[in-house]
Design a protein around this motif. Structure first.
Motif, mmCIF file in Angstrom:
data_model
loop_
_atom_site.group_PDB
_atom_site.id
_atom_site.type_symbol
_atom_site.label_atom_id
_atom_site.label_comp_id
_atom_site.label_asym_id
_atom_site.label_seq_id
_atom_site.Cartn_x
_atom_site.Cartn_y
_atom_site.Cartn_z
ATOM 1 N N ASP A 1 -4.249 4.758 -13.505
ATOM 2 C CA ASP A 1 -5.275 5.662 -12.526
ATOM 3 C C ASP A 1 -5.844 4.971 -11.253
ATOM 4 O O ASP A 1 -6.777 5.571 -10.890
ATOM 5 C CB ASP A 1 -6.301 6.032 -13.384
ATOM 6 C CG ASP A 1 -7.223 4.940 -14.200
ATOM 7 O OD1 ASP A 1 -6.639 3.829 -14.129
ATOM 8 O OD2 ASP A 1 -8.275 5.033 -14.711
ATOM 9 N N SER A 2 -5.175 3.858 -10.890
ATOM 10 C CA SER A 2 -5.614 3.322 -9.571
ATOM 11 C C SER A 2 -4.475 2.986 -8.792
ATOM 12 O O SER A 2 -3.415 2.465 -9.176
ATOM 13 C CB SER A 2 -6.694 2.620 -9.962
ATOM 14 O OG SER A 2 -6.054 1.092 -10.366
ATOM 15 N N VAL A 3 -4.687 2.695 -7.325
ATOM 16 C CA VAL A 3 -3.640 1.978 -6.285
ATOM 17 C C VAL A 3 -4.425 1.234 -5.275
ATOM 18 O O VAL A 3 -5.694 1.771 -4.837
ATOM 19 C CB VAL A 3 -2.950 3.176 -5.804
ATOM 20 C CG1 VAL A 3 -3.586 4.236 -5.037
ATOM 21 C CG2 VAL A 3 -1.750 2.653 -5.122
ATOM 22 N N THR A 4 -3.867 0.277 -4.944
ATOM 23 C CA THR A 4 -4.408 -0.396 -3.854
ATOM 24 C C THR A 4 -3.545 -0.623 -2.718
ATOM 25 O O THR A 4 -2.266 -0.777 -2.830
ATOM 26 C CB THR A 4 -4.635 -1.788 -4.464
ATOM 27 O OG1 THR A 4 -5.584 -1.820 -5.539
ATOM 28 C CG2 THR A 4 -5.329 -2.905 -3.230
ATOM 29 N N LEU A 5 -4.294 -0.287 -1.450
ATOM 30 C CA LEU A 5 -3.334 -0.065 -0.437
ATOM 31 C C LEU A 5 -3.810 -1.127 0.606
ATOM 32 O O LEU A 5 -5.106 -1.184 0.793
ATOM 33 C CB LEU A 5 -3.644 1.197 0.503
ATOM 34 C CG LEU A 5 -3.163 2.650 -0.434
ATOM 35 C CD1 LEU A 5 -3.581 3.636 0.378
ATOM 36 C CD2 LEU A 5 -1.580 2.450 -0.826
ATOM 37 N N THR B 1 -7.825 -3.591 2.910
ATOM 38 C CA THR B 1 -7.480 -3.367 1.652
ATOM 39 C C THR B 1 -8.441 -2.181 0.996
ATOM 40 O O THR B 1 -9.613 -2.416 1.114
ATOM 41 C CB THR B 1 -7.539 -4.517 1.017
ATOM 42 O OG1 THR B 1 -6.678 -5.539 1.531
ATOM 43 C CG2 THR B 1 -7.005 -4.212 -0.668
ATOM 44 N N PHE B 2 -7.640 -1.137 0.595
ATOM 45 C CA PHE B 2 -8.619 -0.013 -0.027
ATOM 46 C C PHE B 2 -7.902 0.167 -1.774
ATOM 47 O O PHE B 2 -6.805 0.120 -1.743
ATOM 48 C CB PHE B 2 -8.503 1.263 0.923
ATOM 49 C CG PHE B 2 -9.015 0.959 2.250
ATOM 50 C CD1 PHE B 2 -10.411 1.433 2.400
ATOM 51 C CD2 PHE B 2 -8.242 0.530 3.368
ATOM 52 C CE1 PHE B 2 -10.948 1.012 3.848
ATOM 53 C CE2 PHE B 2 -8.595 0.304 4.536
ATOM 54 C CZ PHE B 2 -9.948 0.684 4.794
ATOM 55 N N MET C 1 1.699 -1.296 -1.269
ATOM 56 C CA MET C 1 1.234 -0.461 -2.001
ATOM 57 C C MET C 1 1.163 -1.360 -3.727
ATOM 58 O O MET C 1 2.344 -1.650 -4.093
ATOM 59 C CB MET C 1 1.714 0.792 -2.165
ATOM 60 C CG MET C 1 0.886 1.785 -3.132
ATOM 61 S SD MET C 1 1.596 3.502 -3.279
ATOM 62 C CE MET C 1 2.055 3.919 -1.436
ATOM 63 N N THR C 2 0.263 -1.338 -4.137
ATOM 64 C CA THR C 2 0.023 -2.069 -5.314
ATOM 65 C C THR C 2 -0.533 -1.069 -6.357
ATOM 66 O O THR C 2 -1.555 -0.684 -6.319
ATOM 67 C CB THR C 2 -0.624 -3.249 -5.429
ATOM 68 O OG1 THR C 2 -0.301 -4.020 -4.656
ATOM 69 C CG2 THR C 2 -0.707 -4.009 -6.668
#
Length: 65
Positions: free
Chosen positions: A7-11, A50-51, A1-2
């Protein structure tokens, strides 16, 4: 998880059988962290497996059911 920003996260989700559960959990966690409804969380496919989840701003129209 990044965490890209506040206000955002990349999985990166490798296990397809856990895809929906993982995204649902991430949407709920991000909405709770920002004290907003889940309908204000945008989910974007940003690459293979990736989302990116982000909180939509006030200027964007919310979808109505």
């Amino acid at each position: 998880m990044t965490f890209d920003a506040n206000d955002s996260v990349t999985l990166k989700i490798w296990d397809r059988s856990a895809l929906h559960h993982t995204l649902d959990t991430a949407v709920n966690d991000l909405s709770a962290r920002h004290n907003t409804t889940t309908c204000r969380i945008a989910v974007t496919c940003s690459g293979p497996n990736t989302f990116t989840l982000s909180v939509r701003g006030d200027d964007r129209a919310l979808a109505s059911a």
